[in-house]
Design a protein around this motif. Sequence first.
Motif, PDB file in Angstrom:
ATOM      1  N   GLY A   9       0.672  -1.372  -0.030  1.00  0.00           N
ATOM      2  CA  GLY A   9      -0.065   0.055  -0.231  1.00  0.00           C
ATOM      3  C   GLY A   9       0.881   1.238  -0.052  1.00  0.00           C
ATOM      4  O   GLY A   9       1.873   1.146  -0.533  1.00  0.00           O
ATOM      5  N   SER A  10       0.387   2.303   0.488  1.00  0.00           N
ATOM      6  CA  SER A  10       1.070   3.570   0.678  1.00  0.00           C
ATOM      7  C   SER A  10       2.462   3.512   1.301  1.00  0.00           C
ATOM      8  O   SER A  10       2.369   2.915   2.400  1.00  0.00           O
ATOM      9  N   PRO A  11       3.463   3.876   0.771  1.00  0.00           N
ATOM     10  CA  PRO A  11       4.506   4.041   1.515  1.00  0.00           C
ATOM     11  C   PRO A  11       4.523   4.658   2.830  1.00  0.00           C
ATOM     12  O   PRO A  11       5.630   4.640   3.610  1.00  0.00           O
ATOM     13  N   THR A  12       3.730   5.608   2.996  1.00  0.00           N
ATOM     14  CA  THR A  12       3.725   6.281   4.244  1.00  0.00           C
ATOM     15  C   THR A  12       3.253   5.585   5.486  1.00  0.00           C
ATOM     16  O   THR A  12       3.306   5.687   6.615  1.00  0.00           O
ATOM     17  N   ARG A  13       2.751   4.203   5.064  1.00  0.00           N
ATOM     18  CA  ARG A  13       2.548   3.318   6.094  1.00  0.00           C
ATOM     19  C   ARG A  13       3.720   2.583   6.779  1.00  0.00           C
ATOM     20  O   ARG A  13       3.578   1.933   7.667  1.00  0.00           O
ATOM     21  N   GLY A  14       4.752   2.604   6.057  1.00  0.00           N
ATOM     22  CA  GLY A  14       6.038   2.276   6.540  1.00  0.00           C
ATOM     23  C   GLY A  14       6.471   0.901   6.135  1.00  0.00           C
ATOM     24  O   GLY A  14       7.496   0.355   6.404  1.00  0.00           O
ATOM     25  N   GLY A  15       5.574   0.204   5.262  1.00  0.00           N
ATOM     26  CA  GLY A  15       6.084  -1.197   4.829  1.00  0.00           C
ATOM     27  C   GLY A  15       7.482  -1.108   3.693  1.00  0.00           C
ATOM     28  O   GLY A  15       7.489  -0.035   2.962  1.00  0.00           O
ATOM     29  N   LEU A  16       8.105  -2.025   3.747  1.00  0.00           N
ATOM     30  CA  LEU A  16       9.397  -2.108   2.781  1.00  0.00           C
ATOM     31  C   LEU A  16       8.735  -2.654   1.792  1.00  0.00           C
ATOM     32  O   LEU A  16       7.925  -3.482   1.418  1.00  0.00           O
ATOM     33  N   PRO A  17       9.357  -1.986   0.593  1.00  0.00           N
ATOM     34  CA  PRO A  17       8.899  -2.463  -0.795  1.00  0.00           C
ATOM     35  C   PRO A  17       9.442  -3.968  -1.094  1.00  0.00           C
ATOM     36  O   PRO A  17      10.414  -4.451  -0.605  1.00  0.00           O
ATOM     37  N   GLU A  18       8.582  -4.726  -1.960  1.00  0.00           N
ATOM     38  CA  GLU A  18       8.888  -6.154  -2.506  1.00  0.00           C
ATOM     39  C   GLU A  18       9.762  -5.719  -3.544  1.00  0.00           C
ATOM     40  O   GLU A  18      10.249  -7.053  -4.119  1.00  0.00           O
ATOM     41  N   THR A  19       9.852  -4.832  -4.389  1.00  0.00           N
ATOM     42  CA  THR A  19      10.532  -4.527  -5.549  1.00  0.00           C
ATOM     43  C   THR A  19      12.278  -4.970  -5.162  1.00  0.00           C
ATOM     44  O   THR A  19      12.481  -4.172  -4.018  1.00  0.00           O
ATOM     45  N   ASN A  20      12.765  -5.682  -5.849  1.00  0.00           N
ATOM     46  CA  ASN A  20      14.237  -6.036  -5.196  1.00  0.00           C
ATOM     47  C   ASN A  20      15.370  -5.696  -6.399  1.00  0.00           C
ATOM     48  O   ASN A  20      15.145  -5.648  -7.560  1.00  0.00           O
ATOM     49  N   ALA A  21      16.453  -5.202  -5.789  1.00  0.00           N
ATOM     50  CA  ALA A  21      17.384  -4.824  -6.571  1.00  0.00           C
ATOM     51  C   ALA A  21      18.989  -5.871  -6.230  1.00  0.00           C
ATOM     52  O   ALA A  21      19.273  -5.989  -4.960  1.00  0.00           O
ATOM     53  N   VAL A  22      19.243  -6.414  -7.049  1.00  0.00           N
ATOM     54  CA  VAL A  22      20.575  -7.343  -6.955  1.00  0.00           C
ATOM     55  C   VAL A  22      21.850  -6.767  -7.700  1.00  0.00           C
ATOM     56  O   VAL A  22      21.688  -6.248  -8.640  1.00  0.00           O
ATOM     57  N   LYS A  23      22.690  -6.668  -7.029  1.00  0.00           N
ATOM     58  CA  LYS A  23      23.995  -6.336  -7.424  1.00  0.00           C
ATOM     59  C   LYS A  23      24.514  -7.266  -8.587  1.00  0.00           C
ATOM     60  O   LYS A  23      24.580  -8.612  -8.381  1.00  0.00           O
ATOM     61  N   THR A  24      25.182  -6.392  -9.319  1.00  0.00           N
ATOM     62  CA  THR A  24      25.759  -7.343 -10.262  1.00  0.00           C
ATOM     63  C   THR A  24      27.122  -6.683 -10.733  1.00  0.00           C
ATOM     64  O   THR A  24      27.518  -5.544 -10.165  1.00  0.00           O
ATOM     65  N   GLU A  25      28.053  -7.412 -11.667  1.00  0.00           N
ATOM     66  CA  GLU A  25      29.344  -6.614 -11.918  1.00  0.00           C
ATOM     67  C   GLU A  25      29.135  -5.364 -12.622  1.00  0.00           C
ATOM     68  O   GLU A  25      30.142  -4.630 -12.527  1.00  0.00           O
ATOM     69  N   LYS A  26      28.167  -5.311 -13.497  1.00  0.00           N
ATOM     70  CA  LYS A  26      27.847  -3.917 -14.104  1.00  0.00           C
ATOM     71  C   LYS A  26      26.954  -2.840 -13.375  1.00  0.00           C
ATOM     72  O   LYS A  26      26.901  -1.908 -13.775  1.00  0.00           O
ATOM     73  N   GLY A  27      26.351  -3.408 -12.198  1.00  0.00           N
ATOM     74  CA  GLY A  27      25.550  -2.555 -11.438  1.00  0.00           C
ATOM     75  C   GLY A  27      24.516  -2.984 -10.682  1.00  0.00           C
ATOM     76  O   GLY A  27      24.701  -3.642  -9.811  1.00  0.00           O
ATOM     77  N   TRP A  28      23.152  -3.007 -11.234  1.00  0.00           N
ATOM     78  CA  TRP A  28      21.990  -3.520 -10.602  1.00  0.00           C
ATOM     79  C   TRP A  28      21.071  -4.157 -11.375  1.00  0.00           C
ATOM     80  O   TRP A  28      20.944  -3.779 -12.750  1.00  0.00           O
TER      81      TRP A  28
END
Length: 389
Positions: A135-154
């Motif tokens: 829901g709204s980020p103002t409620r404090g929940g952490l995103p489920e969208t994930n970023a994985v580190k790679t050799e070239k970036g993310w």
Amino acid sequence: MDLYESYIQHDRQRELVKLAGKLANTFSARAERFDREDAFPFENYSDLKNSGYVSLSVPKEYGGEEISLYEFVMLQERLATGDAATALSIGWHLGSLMELTESRPWKEEVFKSICTKIVNDKALINRAATEPATGSPTRGGLPETNAVKTEKGWVLNGRKTFTSMAKALDYSLVSARLECTKEKGFFLVDHSLEGVSIDETWDTIAMKGTGSDDLVLEDVPLPSSALVERDSNGNDKGGELPKAWLLHIPACYIGVAIAARNEAIQFAKEYSPNSLPGPIKDVPEVQRKIGEIELELFKARQILYSVADKWDKEPEKRVSMAAELASVKHIVTNSAFHIVDTAMRIVGARSLFRSNPMQRYYRDVRAGLHNPPMDDMVISMLARQALGE
């Protein structure tokens, strides 16, 4: 009566209001068609770009006008009298830039680059932070969208909901967990990249023209420089200051109320049933309702403009203004809803005809109650403050 003259402080603001008024009048003429056809108002964004409106909150050093918060709410209020959905959407763009201009959380070369693209190429940007599970980020929940580190970036994967003007955006600031940890970051995502797409999920009766579809991110490759903000606490960046730029939300909805007020007054002056010797503006009950509208409008605008003015002129007090800013949103959006409701009572059953803008104002103003911060959060904040917690 000029609703803006008493709030204008100098000639620059007068010119800004004229700009917003010219755009609002153009948008108003298209609003019914876009609403009836469930169409995204691309024409409005072309006008915003051609007029220079999209760069108003860019810093002067990078070619913008660097408008103040007071000027921002004045512009957005006036623009919303023509088309609330377009005004709310472009408000996210301008407001995000205003926050970045004040806090400068990015590397300066990255910020300069995006500002240059906005000024020269008329690029559009918005934050994409809301998700189906959180829901709204103002409620404090952490995103489920994930970023994985790679050799070239993310590499970025996820889905963002309520992405206003998604089909028109060139860039999004996407919140994501960093490699499934509790650390959150914001990534600057170019919508032309492989793996970025729009899922047209926006199916609502209010604020149709925001086109707040889902932003879908599937194995989106990003350079290391795309991670522009980090926050190990799981909170949005922007320093310790409250997000005053969110006053564009109540400014938009009081703009809707002004449009409804104008429509009701014009109707009262012109409608003359044969049961009366003249138009209904002479009926005491109609005059009472108009008086109520004017009183509510005065209260809401005084609060909106005075708090914005305080933010601009007393920067040393900004850090303690969170409750005031949240209260403005609560008071003004609820006042706007009340004004539109009263205006519809003046117009009567005609206000429910699809050809009458009143029914669109009613649907649109209702959406303001669901924009952040929500009423319950504001009340809870004020209670905690009063109790000294």
